[in-house]
Design a protein around this motif. Structure first.
Motif, PDB file in Angstrom:
ATOM      1  N   TRP A  81      56.349  37.576   6.755  1.00  0.00           N
ATOM      2  CA  TRP A  81      55.829  38.524   7.727  1.00  0.00           C
ATOM      3  C   TRP A  81      56.639  39.818   7.634  1.00  0.00           C
ATOM      4  CZ3 TRP A  81      57.880  39.204  13.148  1.00  0.00           C
ATOM      5  CH2 TRP A  81      57.111  40.142  13.856  1.00  0.00           C
ATOM      6  N   PRO A  82      55.998  40.983   7.428  1.00  0.00           N
ATOM      7  CA  PRO A  82      56.736  42.236   7.250  1.00  0.00           C
ATOM      8  C   PRO A  82      57.639  42.597   8.427  1.00  0.00           C
ATOM      9  CG  PRO A  82      54.456  42.503   6.540  1.00  0.00           C
ATOM     10  CD  PRO A  82      54.537  41.158   7.217  1.00  0.00           C
ATOM     11  N   GLY A  83      57.323  42.119   9.632  1.00  0.00           N
ATOM     12  CA  GLY A  83      58.154  42.418  10.790  1.00  0.00           C
ATOM     13  C   GLY A  83      59.400  41.562  10.893  1.00  0.00           C
ATOM     14  N   SER A  84      59.559  40.624   9.983  1.00  0.00           N
ATOM     15  CA  SER A  84      60.695  39.703  10.026  1.00  0.00           C
ATOM     16  C   SER A  84      61.877  40.270   9.260  1.00  0.00           C
ATOM     17  CB  SER A  84      60.288  38.357   9.426  1.00  0.00           C
ATOM     18  OG  SER A  84      61.417  37.587   9.091  1.00  0.00           O
ATOM     19  N   SER A  85      63.044  40.292   9.906  1.00  0.00           N
ATOM     20  CA  SER A  85      64.251  40.782   9.226  1.00  0.00           C
ATOM     21  C   SER A  85      64.626  39.883   8.057  1.00  0.00           C
ATOM     22  CB  SER A  85      65.414  40.855  10.220  1.00  0.00           C
ATOM     23  OG  SER A  85      65.745  39.564  10.709  1.00  0.00           O
ATOM     24  N   THR A  86      64.311  38.594   8.139  1.00  0.00           N
ATOM     25  CA  THR A  86      64.679  37.685   7.046  1.00  0.00           C
ATOM     26  C   THR A  86      63.953  38.069   5.762  1.00  0.00           C
ATOM     27  OG1 THR A  86      62.981  36.134   7.783  1.00  0.00           O
ATOM     28  CG2 THR A  86      65.207  35.762   8.575  1.00  0.00           C
ATOM     29  N   SER A  87      62.668  38.312   5.844  1.00  0.00           N
ATOM     30  CA  SER A  87      61.910  38.692   4.649  1.00  0.00           C
ATOM     31  C   SER A  87      62.371  40.044   4.121  1.00  0.00           C
ATOM     32  CB  SER A  87      60.412  38.725   4.964  1.00  0.00           C
ATOM     33  OG  SER A  87      59.662  39.044   3.800  1.00  0.00           O
TER      34      SER A  87
ATOM     35  N   PHE B 106      59.605  34.919  -6.861  1.00  0.00           N
ATOM     36  CA  PHE B 106      60.505  34.586  -5.758  1.00  0.00           C
ATOM     37  C   PHE B 106      59.728  34.693  -4.460  1.00  0.00           C
ATOM     38  CE2 PHE B 106      63.971  36.445  -2.817  1.00  0.00           C
ATOM     39  CZ  PHE B 106      64.238  35.196  -2.271  1.00  0.00           C
ATOM     40  N   CYS B 107      59.667  33.595  -3.701  1.00  0.00           N
ATOM     41  CA  CYS B 107      58.977  33.561  -2.409  1.00  0.00           C
ATOM     42  C   CYS B 107      60.007  33.640  -1.289  1.00  0.00           C
ATOM     43  CB  CYS B 107      58.153  32.280  -2.283  1.00  0.00           C
ATOM     44  SG  CYS B 107      56.932  32.070  -3.599  1.00  0.00           S
ATOM     45  N   ALA B 108      59.689  34.380  -0.232  1.00  0.00           N
ATOM     46  CA  ALA B 108      60.656  34.635   0.828  1.00  0.00           C
ATOM     47  C   ALA B 108      61.041  33.392   1.619  1.00  0.00           C
ATOM     48  CB  ALA B 108      60.145  35.715   1.769  1.00  0.00           C
ATOM     49  N   ASN B 109      60.294  32.304   1.493  1.00  0.00           N
ATOM     50  CA  ASN B 109      60.771  31.019   2.015  1.00  0.00           C
ATOM     51  C   ASN B 109      60.114  29.871   1.241  1.00  0.00           C
ATOM     52  OD1 ASN B 109      58.207  30.650   3.126  1.00  0.00           O
ATOM     53  ND2 ASN B 109      58.918  30.420   5.228  1.00  0.00           N
ATOM     54  N   ASP B 110      60.633  28.666   1.463  1.00  0.00           N
ATOM     55  CA  ASP B 110      60.142  27.490   0.728  1.00  0.00           C
ATOM     56  C   ASP B 110      58.703  27.156   1.085  1.00  0.00           C
ATOM     57  OD1 ASP B 110      62.648  27.292  -0.371  1.00  0.00           O
ATOM     58  OD2 ASP B 110      63.292  25.596   0.863  1.00  0.00           O
TER      59      ASP B 110
ATOM     60  N   LYS C 200      67.416  45.971  -9.899  1.00  0.00           N
ATOM     61  CA  LYS C 200      67.715  47.326 -10.390  1.00  0.00           C
ATOM     62  C   LYS C 200      69.065  47.364 -11.078  1.00  0.00           C
ATOM     63  CE  LYS C 200      64.780  50.125  -7.382  1.00  0.00           C
ATOM     64  NZ  LYS C 200      63.962  50.542  -8.545  1.00  0.00           N
ATOM     65  N   ARG C 201      70.041  46.651 -10.515  1.00  0.00           N
ATOM     66  CA  ARG C 201      71.347  46.599 -11.182  1.00  0.00           C
ATOM     67  C   ARG C 201      71.245  45.947 -12.555  1.00  0.00           C
ATOM     68  NH1 ARG C 201      73.333  46.103  -5.709  1.00  0.00           N
ATOM     69  NH2 ARG C 201      72.992  43.844  -5.692  1.00  0.00           N
ATOM     70  N   GLN C 202      70.257  45.071 -12.705  1.00  0.00           N
ATOM     71  CA  GLN C 202      70.049  44.386 -13.984  1.00  0.00           C
ATOM     72  C   GLN C 202      69.100  45.179 -14.901  1.00  0.00           C
ATOM     73  OE1 GLN C 202      71.535  41.508 -14.881  1.00  0.00           O
ATOM     74  NE2 GLN C 202      72.521  41.037 -12.941  1.00  0.00           N
ATOM     75  N   GLY C 203      68.705  46.382 -14.449  1.00  0.00           N
ATOM     76  CA  GLY C 203      67.853  47.228 -15.279  1.00  0.00           C
ATOM     77  C   GLY C 203      66.370  46.928 -15.179  1.00  0.00           C
ATOM     78  N   LEU C 204      65.945  46.248 -14.113  1.00  0.00           N
ATOM     79  CA  LEU C 204      64.541  45.870 -13.953  1.00  0.00           C
ATOM     80  C   LEU C 204      63.968  46.415 -12.658  1.00  0.00           C
ATOM     81  CD1 LEU C 204      64.679  42.089 -14.986  1.00  0.00           C
ATOM     82  CD2 LEU C 204      63.839  43.999 -16.379  1.00  0.00           C
ATOM     83  N   ASP C 205      62.658  46.671 -12.658  1.00  0.00           N
ATOM     84  CA  ASP C 205      61.913  46.965 -11.441  1.00  0.00           C
ATOM     85  C   ASP C 205      61.131  45.723 -11.029  1.00  0.00           C
ATOM     86  OD1 ASP C 205      62.673  49.665 -11.207  1.00  0.00           O
ATOM     87  OD2 ASP C 205      61.159  50.248 -12.700  1.00  0.00           O
ATOM     88  N   LEU C 206      60.837  45.629  -9.736  1.00  0.00           N
ATOM     89  CA  LEU C 206      59.987  44.548  -9.267  1.00  0.00           C
ATOM     90  C   LEU C 206      58.618  44.688  -9.918  1.00  0.00           C
ATOM     91  CD1 LEU C 206      59.950  42.154  -7.262  1.00  0.00           C
ATOM     92  CD2 LEU C 206      59.086  43.744  -5.536  1.00  0.00           C
ATOM     93  N   TYR C 207      58.147  43.617 -10.553  1.00  0.00           N
ATOM     94  CA  TYR C 207      56.913  43.702 -11.346  1.00  0.00           C
ATOM     95  C   TYR C 207      55.677  43.762 -10.454  1.00  0.00           C
ATOM     96  CZ  TYR C 207      53.497  42.513 -14.995  1.00  0.00           C
ATOM     97  OH  TYR C 207      52.424  42.517 -15.849  1.00  0.00           O
ATOM     98  N   ARG C 208      55.587  42.852  -9.506  1.00  0.00           N
ATOM     99  CA  ARG C 208      54.481  42.828  -8.553  1.00  0.00           C
ATOM    100  C   ARG C 208      54.980  42.239  -7.236  1.00  0.00           C
ATOM    101  NH1 ARG C 208      49.717  40.213 -12.420  1.00  0.00           N
ATOM    102  NH2 ARG C 208      49.486  42.056 -13.771  1.00  0.00           N
ATOM    103  N   GLU C 209      54.257  42.538  -6.156  1.00  0.00           N
ATOM    104  CA  GLU C 209      54.579  41.888  -4.880  1.00  0.00           C
ATOM    105  C   GLU C 209      53.338  41.815  -4.005  1.00  0.00           C
ATOM    106  OE1 GLU C 209      57.197  43.883  -2.040  1.00  0.00           O
ATOM    107  OE2 GLU C 209      56.992  45.725  -3.217  1.00  0.00           O
ATOM    108  N   ASP C 210      53.365  40.862  -3.094  1.00  0.00           N
ATOM    109  CA  ASP C 210      52.278  40.691  -2.139  1.00  0.00           C
ATOM    110  C   ASP C 210      52.874  40.074  -0.881  1.00  0.00           C
ATOM    111  OD1 ASP C 210      49.670  40.309  -0.935  1.00  0.00           O
ATOM    112  OD2 ASP C 210      48.839  40.287  -2.971  1.00  0.00           O
ATOM    113  N   VAL C 211      52.038  39.900   0.145  1.00  0.00           N
ATOM    114  CA  VAL C 211      52.509  39.412   1.443  1.00  0.00           C
ATOM    115  C   VAL C 211      51.857  38.076   1.761  1.00  0.00           C
ATOM    116  CG1 VAL C 211      52.615  39.879   3.914  1.00  0.00           C
ATOM    117  CG2 VAL C 211      52.895  41.756   2.275  1.00  0.00           C
TER     118      VAL C 211
ATOM    119  N   ALA D 152      46.405  32.719  -1.112  1.00  0.00           N
ATOM    120  CA  ALA D 152      45.565  33.850  -1.511  1.00  0.00           C
ATOM    121  C   ALA D 152      46.401  34.929  -2.185  1.00  0.00           C
ATOM    122  CB  ALA D 152      44.851  34.417  -0.290  1.00  0.00           C
ATOM    123  N   ALA D 153      47.599  35.187  -1.662  1.00  0.00           N
ATOM    124  CA  ALA D 153      48.473  36.204  -2.254  1.00  0.00           C
ATOM    125  C   ALA D 153      48.905  35.802  -3.658  1.00  0.00           C
ATOM    126  CB  ALA D 153      49.694  36.415  -1.358  1.00  0.00           C
TER     127      ALA D 153
END
Length: 339
Positions: free
Chosen positions: A187-193, A242-246, A205-216, A226-227
């Motif tokens: 949830w975008p309003g969650s500080s954890t995410s 990488f998913c923001a939770n299990d 970015k420190r490893q020289g990469l950009d985030l390839y794709r993202e969704d919510v 669906a995402a």
């Protein structure tokens, strides 16, 4: 039958009424021999403390409100059980309230909290408006945020170090040779995410990469499914997710394997966050960052109960380091990707 009172117990045990009160108060000072004599007298008379009457004297209800916004993730039932057990051991009892996870806690919940005269409040995966927090403060109710933070410096909070956890996952996926790395947010309003994403993107970015794709995925199974389909709809597909939770990672694994016919981790690696019980099941074997519930609950209880006892609450923020748990959903660092 006439109700047995603490005065009856005091007369039978040969002690003062205040000694009887201390004997039934967890943590109160009373000599072991005196306590034994009082308990024996109470048992013989069939005495049971009247908590309602006691609350009128002490102006403490012994109730702690726990406001919960999200129980689908099995990390939270574990936390609730341990919070409730810890409160009981300290002479308090939990009173549960439920509110939608994607909304600020509403006025109806606040009215109930005030009517029950709770001594403190723990917000578990639940939103909290500044108005709600101010009214709790005005009513003398200490508030603690569990696994969530706000900018309000008057609020105590206990969480894992979500930024560092995101960094850890990014380092692991890059070390495994992945370059097209996607992120599935909660949830975008969650500080954890937000914090997990922030650490994750900064380390990429420190490893020289950009985030390839993202969704919510909004921390919801169907939304996460669906995402995931959207993230993998166009080639070249991500080679790591990488998913923001299990909870969402489990949904993603089901889609990737059953719907899209992809091999995990051969075609795509998947990592989550929390180390919820399902993450360790053989069917998922999910690489994740473990949030230590025992340490987090112990810190939450220590802070909240200290603020209840204090004349003026002293807000405290605690971040507890998580630990990378490596399982079969990501390949070993030395293992090359499939052809």
């Amino acid at each position: 039958m006439a109700r047995v009172t603490s005065q009856d117990v005091a007369r039978r045990a040969g002690v003062s009424q205040s000694a009887v009160s201390r004997a039934f108060t967890p943590g109160a000072s009373v000599a072991p021999e005196t306590r034994s004599r009082i308990l024996a007298a109470a048992e013989a008379l069939g005495y049971r403390p009247n908590k309602i009457a006691r609350s009128l004297i002490t102006r403490r209800s012994g109730l702690i409100g726990i406001v919960v916004g999200y129980l689908d993730n099995l990390f939270y039932p574990t936390v609730i059980e341990r919070l409730s057990r810890g409160l009981q051991e300290r002479g308090f009892h939990a009173l549960m309230f439920f509110t939608p996870p994607t909304a600020e806690t509403d006025e109806a919940v606040l009215r109930e909290l005030l009517e029950y005269q709770v001594d403190g409040l723990i917000m578990v995966s639940a939103g909290l408006s500044s108005t709600f927090a101010a009214r709790c403060s005005a009513a003398g109710i200490p508030v603690l945020l569990f696994n969530r933070t706000l900018d309000d410096p008057s609020l105590s909070a206990v969480s894992s170090d979500n930024v560092a956890g995101g960094e850890t996952i990014a380092r692991h996926l890059v070390a495994c040779g992945h370059r097209r790395i996607a992120f599935l947010a909660g949830w975008p309003g969650s500080s954890t995410s937000r914090d997990r994403r922030r650490g994750f993107v900064a380390e990429l970015k420190r490893q020289g990469l950009d985030l390839y794709r993202e969704d919510v995925g909004n921390y919801d199974l169907e939304t996460a499914r669906a995402a995931t389909r959207r993230l993998f709809a166009e080639p070249p597909i991500p080679d790591a997710l990488f998913c923001a939770n299990d909870h969402m990672a489990i949904a993603a694994l089901d889609v990737l394997r059953a719907d899209l016919g992809l091999s995990v981790p051969g075609d795509v690696a998947v990592a989550g966050y929390d180390d919820a019980p399902m993450a360790g099941w053989a069917a998922y074997a999910l690489t994740t960052v473990s949030q230590p519930p025992d340490e987090m609950v112990a810190a939450a209880l220590r802070i909240l109960l200290a603020n209840i006892a204090a004349p003026a609450p002293r807000p405290e923020r605690v971040r507890i380091a998580g630990r990378l748990i490596l399982r079969a959903s990501t390949r070993a660092i030395h293992e090359p990707p499939s052809a």
